[in-house]
Write a protein that holds these residues in place. Structure first.
Motif, PDB file in Angstrom:
ATOM      1  N   ILE A 128       0.834  -1.208   0.000  1.00  0.00           N
ATOM      2  CA  ILE A 128       0.000   0.000   0.000  1.00  0.00           C
ATOM      3  C   ILE A 128       0.861   1.248   0.000  1.00  0.00           C
ATOM      4  O   ILE A 128       0.617   2.201  -0.759  1.00  0.00           O
ATOM      5  N   VAL A 129       1.905   1.276   0.842  1.00  0.00           N
ATOM      6  CA  VAL A 129       2.789   2.442   0.895  1.00  0.00           C
ATOM      7  C   VAL A 129       3.617   2.531  -0.386  1.00  0.00           C
ATOM      8  O   VAL A 129       3.901   3.636  -0.875  1.00  0.00           O
ATOM      9  N   ASP A 130       4.000   1.380  -0.963  1.00  0.00           N
ATOM     10  CA  ASP A 130       4.672   1.385  -2.273  1.00  0.00           C
ATOM     11  C   ASP A 130       3.849   2.155  -3.300  1.00  0.00           C
ATOM     12  O   ASP A 130       4.366   3.029  -4.011  1.00  0.00           O
ATOM     13  N   ASP A 131       2.585   1.810  -3.392  1.00  0.00           N
ATOM     14  CA  ASP A 131       1.696   2.444  -4.375  1.00  0.00           C
ATOM     15  C   ASP A 131       1.569   3.944  -4.117  1.00  0.00           C
ATOM     16  O   ASP A 131       1.604   4.756  -5.049  1.00  0.00           O
ATOM     17  N   ALA A 132       1.409   4.313  -2.845  1.00  0.00           N
ATOM     18  CA  ALA A 132       1.248   5.724  -2.498  1.00  0.00           C
ATOM     19  C   ALA A 132       2.515   6.514  -2.817  1.00  0.00           C
ATOM     20  O   ALA A 132       2.455   7.633  -3.351  1.00  0.00           O
ATOM     21  N   LEU A 133       3.690   5.938  -2.519  1.00  0.00           N
ATOM     22  CA  LEU A 133       4.953   6.622  -2.803  1.00  0.00           C
ATOM     23  C   LEU A 133       5.181   6.750  -4.307  1.00  0.00           C
ATOM     24  O   LEU A 133       5.720   7.758  -4.787  1.00  0.00           O
ATOM     25  N   GLU A 134       4.776   5.758  -5.046  1.00  0.00           N
ATOM     26  CA  GLU A 134       4.949   5.808  -6.501  1.00  0.00           C
ATOM     27  C   GLU A 134       4.142   6.954  -7.106  1.00  0.00           C
ATOM     28  O   GLU A 134       4.596   7.635  -8.027  1.00  0.00           O
ATOM     29  N   ARG A 135       2.942   7.171  -6.567  1.00  0.00           N
ATOM     30  CA  ARG A 135       2.111   8.285  -7.055  1.00  0.00           C
ATOM     31  C   ARG A 135       2.588   9.627  -6.514  1.00  0.00           C
ATOM     32  O   ARG A 135       2.372  10.657  -7.143  1.00  0.00           O
ATOM     33  N   ASN A 142      -8.702   6.929   1.677  1.00  0.00           N
ATOM     34  CA  ASN A 142      -9.101   5.818   0.812  1.00  0.00           C
ATOM     35  C   ASN A 142      -7.908   4.972   0.378  1.00  0.00           C
ATOM     36  O   ASN A 142      -7.960   3.738   0.402  1.00  0.00           O
ATOM     37  N   ASP A 143      -6.810   5.630  -0.021  1.00  0.00           N
ATOM     38  CA  ASP A 143      -5.691   4.918  -0.635  1.00  0.00           C
ATOM     39  C   ASP A 143      -4.789   4.214   0.371  1.00  0.00           C
ATOM     40  O   ASP A 143      -4.108   3.242   0.011  1.00  0.00           O
ATOM     41  N   VAL A 144      -4.746   4.685   1.606  1.00  0.00           N
ATOM     42  CA  VAL A 144      -3.856   4.083   2.602  1.00  0.00           C
ATOM     43  C   VAL A 144      -4.634   3.576   3.811  1.00  0.00           C
ATOM     44  O   VAL A 144      -4.694   2.372   4.087  1.00  0.00           O
ATOM     45  N   ALA A 145      -5.280   4.500   4.542  1.00  0.00           N
ATOM     46  CA  ALA A 145      -5.954   4.116   5.792  1.00  0.00           C
ATOM     47  C   ALA A 145      -7.084   3.118   5.559  1.00  0.00           C
ATOM     48  O   ALA A 145      -7.276   2.194   6.350  1.00  0.00           O
ATOM     49  N   GLY A 146      -7.835   3.293   4.479  1.00  0.00           N
ATOM     50  CA  GLY A 146      -8.945   2.388   4.200  1.00  0.00           C
ATOM     51  C   GLY A 146      -8.550   1.158   3.427  1.00  0.00           C
ATOM     52  O   GLY A 146      -9.258   0.147   3.443  1.00  0.00           O
ATOM     53  N   ALA A 147      -7.395   1.216   2.765  1.00  0.00           N
ATOM     54  CA  ALA A 147      -6.974   0.076   1.950  1.00  0.00           C
ATOM     55  C   ALA A 147      -6.603  -1.122   2.809  1.00  0.00           C
ATOM     56  O   ALA A 147      -7.024  -2.251   2.534  1.00  0.00           O
ATOM     57  N   LEU A 148      -5.805  -0.894   3.856  1.00  0.00           N
ATOM     58  CA  LEU A 148      -5.315  -2.031   4.641  1.00  0.00           C
ATOM     59  C   LEU A 148      -6.441  -2.835   5.289  1.00  0.00           C
ATOM     60  O   LEU A 148      -6.476  -4.063   5.145  1.00  0.00           O
ATOM     61  N   GLY A 241     -13.508  -2.582   9.455  1.00  0.00           N
ATOM     62  CA  GLY A 241     -12.977  -1.631   8.488  1.00  0.00           C
ATOM     63  C   GLY A 241     -12.961  -0.213   8.996  1.00  0.00           C
ATOM     64  O   GLY A 241     -11.945   0.479   8.919  1.00  0.00           O
ATOM     65  N   ASP A 242     -14.069   0.239   9.540  1.00  0.00           N
ATOM     66  CA  ASP A 242     -14.180   1.627   9.965  1.00  0.00           C
ATOM     67  C   ASP A 242     -13.242   1.970  11.114  1.00  0.00           C
ATOM     68  O   ASP A 242     -12.600   3.026  11.117  1.00  0.00           O
ATOM     69  N   THR A 243     -13.168   1.104  12.112  1.00  0.00           N
ATOM     70  CA  THR A 243     -12.350   1.411  13.284  1.00  0.00           C
ATOM     71  C   THR A 243     -10.891   1.595  12.899  1.00  0.00           C
ATOM     72  O   THR A 243     -10.247   2.575  13.297  1.00  0.00           O
ATOM     73  N   THR A 244     -10.352   0.677  12.099  1.00  0.00           N
ATOM     74  CA  THR A 244      -8.945   0.777  11.712  1.00  0.00           C
ATOM     75  C   THR A 244      -8.712   1.956  10.781  1.00  0.00           C
ATOM     76  O   THR A 244      -7.712   2.676  10.910  1.00  0.00           O
ATOM     77  N   ARG A 245      -9.615   2.154   9.829  1.00  0.00           N
ATOM     78  CA  ARG A 245      -9.465   3.303   8.928  1.00  0.00           C
ATOM     79  C   ARG A 245      -9.437   4.604   9.714  1.00  0.00           C
ATOM     80  O   ARG A 245      -8.565   5.464   9.492  1.00  0.00           O
ATOM     81  N   ASN A 246     -10.367   4.761  10.663  1.00  0.00           N
ATOM     82  CA  ASN A 246     -10.417   5.987  11.447  1.00  0.00           C
ATOM     83  C   ASN A 246      -9.171   6.156  12.310  1.00  0.00           C
ATOM     84  O   ASN A 246      -8.649   7.261  12.478  1.00  0.00           O
ATOM     85  N   LEU A 247      -8.702   5.039  12.873  1.00  0.00           N
ATOM     86  CA  LEU A 247      -7.502   5.088  13.707  1.00  0.00           C
ATOM     87  C   LEU A 247      -6.286   5.521  12.896  1.00  0.00           C
ATOM     88  O   LEU A 247      -5.526   6.408  13.319  1.00  0.00           O
ATOM     89  N   VAL A 248      -6.073   4.904  11.731  1.00  0.00           N
ATOM     90  CA  VAL A 248      -4.894   5.212  10.923  1.00  0.00           C
ATOM     91  C   VAL A 248      -4.961   6.625  10.353  1.00  0.00           C
ATOM     92  O   VAL A 248      -3.966   7.366  10.380  1.00  0.00           O
ATOM     93  N   ALA A 249      -6.130   7.025   9.855  1.00  0.00           N
ATOM     94  CA  ALA A 249      -6.254   8.369   9.264  1.00  0.00           C
ATOM     95  C   ALA A 249      -6.081   9.453  10.335  1.00  0.00           C
ATOM     96  O   ALA A 249      -5.285  10.388  10.166  1.00  0.00           O
TER      97      ALA A 249
END
Length: 405
Positions: A128-135, A142-148, A241-249
């Protein structure tokens, strides 16, 4: 006469727009100091707003006095024709049925599954971080916190990754639309149809995954019914999904807003466990759940009758000065830190707490070791929800760390 929570706090705690503007910490502080158990009007019933740590902790651990099932765990009480659903979902179920079902569901989280998932989580976080760094630039939620979490849920259930992303999108609809909204109903229908098809597939072709384990596990000779599996599937996708996404974001935003704490954590990776706990306390991914009194009782010196409801505001408990020194300070080394982000223990303590911690640690390890900065490049938009404390959108630029020669 009961103290009015809206008058004391200055905001209607049942209004989604209040949270869209930011968590009302000032209102919570006023309520903790002046009326920690205050009557809050809402619809035909209303409830007692609990904002103090000790009261929320006590109610959480007393399922005999405080029912999740009687009127549900949300502000709005289900209509009589929908009330039967309350005895079918773990989130709104009371013991002893809840105890038996939780034991059955726990069979799905075997050490083998969790261990295998730990290794895969690290790999997925790296990708996931590979993809984000490439862009270079991305929409972080959506792209990091929600992806995992969507990838992890797909791995848990033994389904394709792209299906995990679609199910994740459905939860976003379900958590931001009012009850009976056509889009919400459609999202629920799609979720149940997918769960039913998955159950049929895993019964016909069992796999080494949690969906198969859930469908074949037994407690006292009983297995999950089709409806119970569908409802647990909904809970797993939604809450996981929601709990982890909210925590990471929100945890990432906290590091952006407190660069000295990011530097401290980067310099000392051994702080990761306490940093994750502080992010949980600081962000409190779930805002509130309600309970209903099964008998006449008392909370914080306030007498209540059987059938009256209380609402437990976890972000307020996690900023309670009586339990946290300098609670409005973000401190990645804070200890002790007995926050209530996963509830106050007891019957309904979050089943996926360990998994959420593992996912967050995996993604933050990648972020901290492979970037030198995360720069906001647009406004941060919050989720319009009275239930989930989250961020809807956070466009950022990732500054990569230098690659060693």
């Amino acid at each position: 006469m009961a103290t009015d929570a809206i008058t004391v706090g200055g905001v209607d705690l049942t209004e989604p727009d209040v949270y869209l503007a930011g968590m009302p910490y000032d209102a919570f502080r006023e309520l903790r100091h002046r009326a920690p158990v205050a009557w809050h009007p809402h619809g035909d019933t209303g409830f007692w707003a609990l904002t103090r740590y000790d009261d929320i902790y006590a109610v959480s651990r007393d399922s005999e006095t405080w029912s999740s099932q009687a009127t549900g765990v949300f502000f709005d009480v289900p209509a009589p024709e929908d009330a039967y659903q309350l005895e079918l979902m773990m989130l709104t179920m009371d013991p002893p049925r809840h105890t038996a079902l939780r034991a059955l569901v726990s069979r799905g989280f075997t050490p083998r599954h969790v261990a295998r998932l730990g290794a895969r989580t690290a790999d997925m976080a790296r990708e996931i971080v590979d993809d984000a760094l490439e862009r270079g630039e991305c929409e972080f939620v959506n792209d990091v916190a929600g992806a995992l979490p969507s990838y992890v849920i797909a791995e848990l259930l033994g389904i394709p990754t792209e299906d995990g992303r679609r199910l994740y999108a459905l939860t976003d609809i379900m958590n931001t639309r009012p009850l009976h909204d056509p889009e919400l109903v459609q999202a629920q229908t799609e979720m149940f149809e997918y769960a039913s098809a998955l159950a049929a597939l895993k019964r016909a072709s069992p796999g080494d995954d949690i969906a198969t384990a859930l469908l074949h596990a037994e407690v006292d000779g009983q297995r999950l019914t089709d409806l119970e599996f569908n409802l647990f599937f909904l809970l797993l996708i939604n809450a996981g999904g929601d709990t982890t996404r909210n925590l990471v974001a929100a945890g990432t935003l906290a590091l952006i807003d407190h660069p000295e704490q990011r530097l401290r954590l980067t310099a000392d990776p051994s702080l990761m466990p306490t940093a994750i706990e502080e992010m949980l306390r600081w962000t409190s991914p779930v805002t509130v759940f309600t309970r209903t009194a099964t008998r006449d009782t008392e909370v914080g010196g306030v007498r209540m009758r059987s059938g009256e409801r209380v609402a437990m505001f976890y972000p307020s408990a996690n900023r309670d000065e009586a339990h946290f020194a300098d609670p409005d300070r973000f401190d990645v080394g804070r200890t002790p830190n007995q926050h209530l982000a996963f509830g106050g223990g007891g019957t309904h303590f979050c089943l996926g707490a360990s998994l959420a911690r593992a996912e967050a640690a995996a993604i933050f390890r990648e972020i901290l070791t492979r970037t030198t900065d995360i720069e906001p490049i647009g406004p941060v938009e919050r989720v319009r929800s009275v239930l989930m404390n989250g961020i809807r959108s956070m466009p950022v630029r990732l500054v990569p760390a230098a690659v060693p020669a």
